[in-house]
Design a protein around this motif. Structure first.
Motif, PDB file in Angstrom:
ATOM      1  N   UNK A  28       0.827  -1.203   0.000  1.00 29.24           N
ATOM      2  CA  UNK A  28       0.000   0.000   0.000  1.00 29.24           C
ATOM      3  C   UNK A  28       0.864   1.257   0.000  1.00 29.24           C
ATOM      4  N   UNK A  29       0.281   2.311  -0.530  1.00 33.38           N
ATOM      5  CA  UNK A  29       0.842   3.658  -0.407  1.00 33.38           C
ATOM      6  C   UNK A  29      -0.058   4.400   0.579  1.00 33.38           C
ATOM      7  N   UNK A  30       0.363   4.536   1.845  1.00 32.27           N
ATOM      8  CA  UNK A  30      -0.516   5.147   2.854  1.00 32.27           C
ATOM      9  C   UNK A  30      -0.762   6.630   2.623  1.00 32.27           C
ATOM     10  N   UNK A  31       0.109   7.285   1.844  1.00 36.92           N
ATOM     11  CA  UNK A  31      -0.074   8.711   1.554  1.00 36.92           C
ATOM     12  C   UNK A  31      -1.153   8.896   0.489  1.00 36.92           C
ATOM     13  N   UNK A  32      -1.009   8.172  -0.624  1.00 36.98           N
ATOM     14  CA  UNK A  32      -1.993   8.262  -1.708  1.00 36.98           C
ATOM     15  C   UNK A  32      -3.246   7.454  -1.405  1.00 36.98           C
ATOM     16  N   UNK A  33      -3.162   6.577  -0.408  1.00 39.57           N
ATOM     17  CA  UNK A  33      -4.277   5.718  -0.003  1.00 39.57           C
ATOM     18  C   UNK A  33      -4.735   4.819  -1.152  1.00 39.57           C
ATOM     19  N   UNK A  34      -3.747   4.151  -1.756  1.00 40.88           N
ATOM     20  CA  UNK A  34      -4.028   3.177  -2.808  1.00 40.88           C
ATOM     21  C   UNK A  34      -3.254   1.893  -2.525  1.00 40.88           C
ATOM     22  N   UNK A  35      -3.764   0.798  -3.069  1.00 43.67           N
ATOM     23  CA  UNK A  35      -3.017  -0.453  -3.104  1.00 43.67           C
ATOM     24  C   UNK A  35      -2.143  -0.423  -4.348  1.00 43.67           C
ATOM     25  N   UNK A  36      -0.872  -0.789  -4.177  1.00 39.31           N
ATOM     26  CA  UNK A  36       0.059  -0.880  -5.302  1.00 39.31           C
ATOM     27  C   UNK A  36       0.077  -2.334  -5.759  1.00 39.31           C
ATOM     28  N   UNK A  87       1.643  -2.756 -13.780  1.00 41.19           N
ATOM     29  CA  UNK A  87       1.372  -2.208 -12.456  1.00 41.19           C
ATOM     30  C   UNK A  87       0.061  -1.431 -12.518  1.00 41.19           C
ATOM     31  N   UNK A  88      -0.698  -1.452 -11.411  1.00 35.03           N
ATOM     32  CA  UNK A  88      -1.913  -0.648 -11.337  1.00 35.03           C
ATOM     33  C   UNK A  88      -2.139  -0.165  -9.915  1.00 35.03           C
ATOM     34  N   UNK A  89      -2.510   1.119  -9.773  1.00 34.23           N
ATOM     35  CA  UNK A  89      -3.103   1.583  -8.519  1.00 34.23           C
ATOM     36  C   UNK A  89      -4.458   0.902  -8.374  1.00 34.23           C
ATOM     37  N   UNK A  90      -4.817   0.534  -7.153  1.00 34.17           N
ATOM     38  CA  UNK A  90      -6.146   0.006  -6.879  1.00 34.17           C
ATOM     39  C   UNK A  90      -6.796   0.836  -5.778  1.00 34.17           C
ATOM     40  N   UNK A  91      -8.055   1.210  -6.002  1.00 33.76           N
ATOM     41  CA  UNK A  91      -8.818   1.972  -5.027  1.00 33.76           C
ATOM     42  C   UNK A  91      -9.840   1.039  -4.376  1.00 33.76           C
ATOM     43  N   UNK A  92      -9.753   0.887  -3.046  1.00 36.86           N
ATOM     44  CA  UNK A  92     -10.623  -0.010  -2.298  1.00 36.86           C
ATOM     45  C   UNK A  92     -11.727   0.798  -1.606  1.00 36.86           C
ATOM     46  N   UNK A  93     -12.941   0.250  -1.615  1.00 33.81           N
ATOM     47  CA  UNK A  93     -14.036   0.859  -0.871  1.00 33.81           C
ATOM     48  C   UNK A  93     -14.995  -0.235  -0.423  1.00 33.81           C
ATOM     49  N   UNK A  94     -15.932   0.130   0.454  1.00 26.54           N
ATOM     50  CA  UNK A  94     -16.907  -0.821   0.985  1.00 26.54           C
ATOM     51  C   UNK A  94     -18.300  -0.365   0.578  1.00 26.54           C
ATOM     52  N   UNK A  95     -19.095  -1.274   0.016  1.00 33.01           N
ATOM     53  CA  UNK A  95     -20.447  -0.927  -0.397  1.00 33.01           C
ATOM     54  C   UNK A  95     -21.374  -0.908   0.815  1.00 33.01           C
TER      55      UNK A  95
END
Length: 203
Positions: free
Chosen positions: A107-115, A125-133
């Motif tokens: 993770x990148x805790x600053x950008x708040x993305x999964x690497x 490579x891809x940034x991943x954005x996680x959220x909860x429905x």
């Protein structure tokens, strides 16, 4: 604390309890599960040269099918840098061949993305954005993507990106995890889609 707990913060508690347990992932205690992909759909036949390269790096593959046996292993380990990394090993057991889809996540805790580094060795490579429905499912969407060439990483133009949407949930009636993955390119259409279910197994 798992990388996913760190990333989601208080939202982690809104995940279904079974998903919270699944993504807790203590260091060196793998999560292993087996199940069935009810449907797998690959891309167009003319893209076969791309899939040939992708299969050699345990990434995407050309096969499609229904009711394909599936297994997944997630293992969290500590890197020499002190970072936590989760290694994803997905196996799709077609009648004549087993295909692999690997990934390594930090993770990148600053950008708040999964690497997310895809394949073994990683070529993408891809940034991943996680959220909860609101239903307590985990929703994952891709962001910035790059080609990985040894120690170099080159931006992927938007028109060539594989845009990813993943939804993982838990079916209480049937006591199974559910998964739906879609990888789509704005120019070439579907690159991969799979949907199915799985249950944890003892190691």
């Amino acid at each position: 604390m798992t990388i996913y707990q760190t990333l989601l913060g208080e939202d982690f508690k809104r995940l279904h309890p079974e998903l919270q347990q699944r993504y807790a992932l203590p260091v060196d205690e793998p999560f292993f599960a087996t199940g069935v992909m009810k449907k797998i759909e690959s891309g167009a036949a003319w893209m076969r040269p791309f899939y040939t390269v992708a299969t050699r790096t345990k990434f995407l593959f050309p096969e499609s099918g229904e009711n394909i046996p599936f297994s997944i292993r997630n293992t969290c380990k500590v890197l020499p840098t002190g970072e936590l990394e989760v290694f994803w090993e997905r196996s799709f057991h077609f009648a004549k061949k087993t295909r692999k889809f690997d990934a390594r996540m930090t993770i990148d805790p600053v950008k708040k993305v999964v690497k997310d580094y895809l394949g073994s060795p990683s070529l993408f490579y891809s940034d991943l954005h996680f959220s909860v429905t609101k239903e307590g499912k985990l929703l994952i969407r891709s962001g910035i993507q790059r080609f990985v060439l040894s120690k170099m990483e080159l931006p992927i133009p938007k028109v060539l990106e594989g845009r990813v949407i993943v939804e993982e949930g838990f079916d209480e009636m049937r006591q199974v995890f559910t998964i739906h993955v879609s990888i789509h390119n704005p120019m070439f259409g579907r690159l991969m889609m799979y949907a199915g279910e799985f249950t944890p197994q003892s190691m």
